[in-house]
Design a protein around this motif. Structure first.
Motif, mmCIF file in Angstrom:
data_model
loop_
_atom_site.group_PDB
_atom_site.id
_atom_site.type_symbol
_atom_site.label_atom_id
_atom_site.label_comp_id
_atom_site.label_asym_id
_atom_site.label_seq_id
_atom_site.Cartn_x
_atom_site.Cartn_y
_atom_site.Cartn_z
ATOM 1 N N THR A 104 0.858 -1.170 0.000
ATOM 2 C CA THR A 104 0.000 0.000 0.000
ATOM 3 C C THR A 104 0.896 1.221 0.000
ATOM 4 O O THR A 104 1.763 1.355 0.865
ATOM 5 N N ARG A 105 0.697 2.069 -0.976
ATOM 6 C CA ARG A 105 1.519 3.262 -1.091
ATOM 7 C C ARG A 105 1.060 4.288 -0.058
ATOM 8 O O ARG A 105 -0.118 4.532 0.101
ATOM 9 N N SER A 106 1.998 4.848 0.642
ATOM 10 C CA SER A 106 1.696 5.877 1.623
ATOM 11 C C SER A 106 2.627 7.049 1.362
ATOM 12 O O SER A 106 3.841 6.913 1.449
ATOM 13 N N THR A 107 2.060 8.187 1.042
ATOM 14 C CA THR A 107 2.870 9.380 0.795
ATOM 15 C C THR A 107 2.426 10.484 1.728
ATOM 16 O O THR A 107 1.434 10.360 2.430
ATOM 17 N N GLY A 108 3.163 11.548 1.734
ATOM 18 C CA GLY A 108 2.850 12.673 2.595
ATOM 19 C C GLY A 108 1.624 13.437 2.107
ATOM 20 O O GLY A 108 0.961 13.068 1.146
ATOM 21 N N ALA A 109 1.350 14.512 2.774
ATOM 22 C CA ALA A 109 0.202 15.337 2.439
ATOM 23 C C ALA A 109 0.388 15.990 1.071
ATOM 24 O O ALA A 109 1.509 16.126 0.574
ATOM 25 N N ASN A 131 6.744 12.969 -0.856
ATOM 26 C CA ASN A 131 6.295 12.305 -2.072
ATOM 27 C C ASN A 131 7.473 11.856 -2.927
ATOM 28 O O ASN A 131 7.433 10.771 -3.508
ATOM 29 N N ALA A 132 8.520 12.630 -2.983
ATOM 30 C CA ALA A 132 9.692 12.263 -3.771
ATOM 31 C C ALA A 132 10.360 11.017 -3.195
ATOM 32 O O ALA A 132 10.775 10.123 -3.939
ATOM 33 N N ALA A 133 10.442 10.922 -1.885
ATOM 34 C CA ALA A 133 11.042 9.745 -1.256
ATOM 35 C C ALA A 133 10.213 8.500 -1.544
ATOM 36 O O ALA A 133 10.757 7.435 -1.865
ATOM 37 N N ALA A 134 8.904 8.625 -1.450
ATOM 38 C CA ALA A 134 8.027 7.486 -1.725
ATOM 39 C C ALA A 134 8.111 7.085 -3.189
ATOM 40 O O ALA A 134 8.199 5.893 -3.511
ATOM 41 N N GLU A 135 8.103 8.053 -4.079
ATOM 42 C CA GLU A 135 8.208 7.740 -5.516
ATOM 43 C C GLU A 135 9.546 7.098 -5.836
ATOM 44 O O GLU A 135 9.621 6.173 -6.639
ATOM 45 N N ARG A 148 12.001 2.092 -7.810
ATOM 46 C CA ARG A 148 13.096 1.132 -7.920
ATOM 47 C C ARG A 148 12.582 -0.302 -8.084
ATOM 48 O O ARG A 148 13.026 -1.004 -8.988
ATOM 49 N N PRO A 149 11.660 -0.789 -7.250
ATOM 50 C CA PRO A 149 11.144 -2.150 -7.479
ATOM 51 C C PRO A 149 10.440 -2.296 -8.827
ATOM 52 O O PRO A 149 10.513 -3.349 -9.447
ATOM 53 N N ARG A 150 9.782 -1.240 -9.277
ATOM 54 C CA ARG A 150 9.142 -1.324 -10.602
ATOM 55 C C ARG A 150 10.184 -1.589 -11.674
ATOM 56 O O ARG A 150 9.979 -2.420 -12.552
#
Length: 77
Positions: A2-7, A14-18, A23-25
């Motif tokens: 489950t993707r969890s990003t900031g507000a 968001n950049a860290a989550a992306e 990378r796994p993609r």
């Protein structure tokens, strides 16, 4: 996963989550065919990839895997 990003509008989060999910993609999903793989098989493959990513993947910044780097610094046994 489950993707969890900031507000909304919080680009560092968001950049860290992306960066993490990108990378796994690239390294895991786009290099394989999952035809005929069961859900349990997929979960096992993904788990193996994540263990490799965490422990063995070479970080160009250090020239070694992150766990080897942590051992060298005395952070893990």
């Amino acid at each position: 996963m489950t993707r969890s990003t900031g507000a909304k509008g919080c680009s560092p989060d968001n950049a860290a989550a992306e960066g993490f999910f990108g990378r796994p993609r690239q390294e895991f999903f786009h290099r394989r065919s999952f035809a005929g793989v069961s859900m349990d098989g997929f979960i096992g493959m993904l788990n193996d990839y994540m263990v490799w990513y965490r422990d063995k993947r070479i970080k160009t910044e250090y020239g070694t895997g992150i766990m080897d780097r942590r051992r060298k610094l005395g952070l893990v046994a």
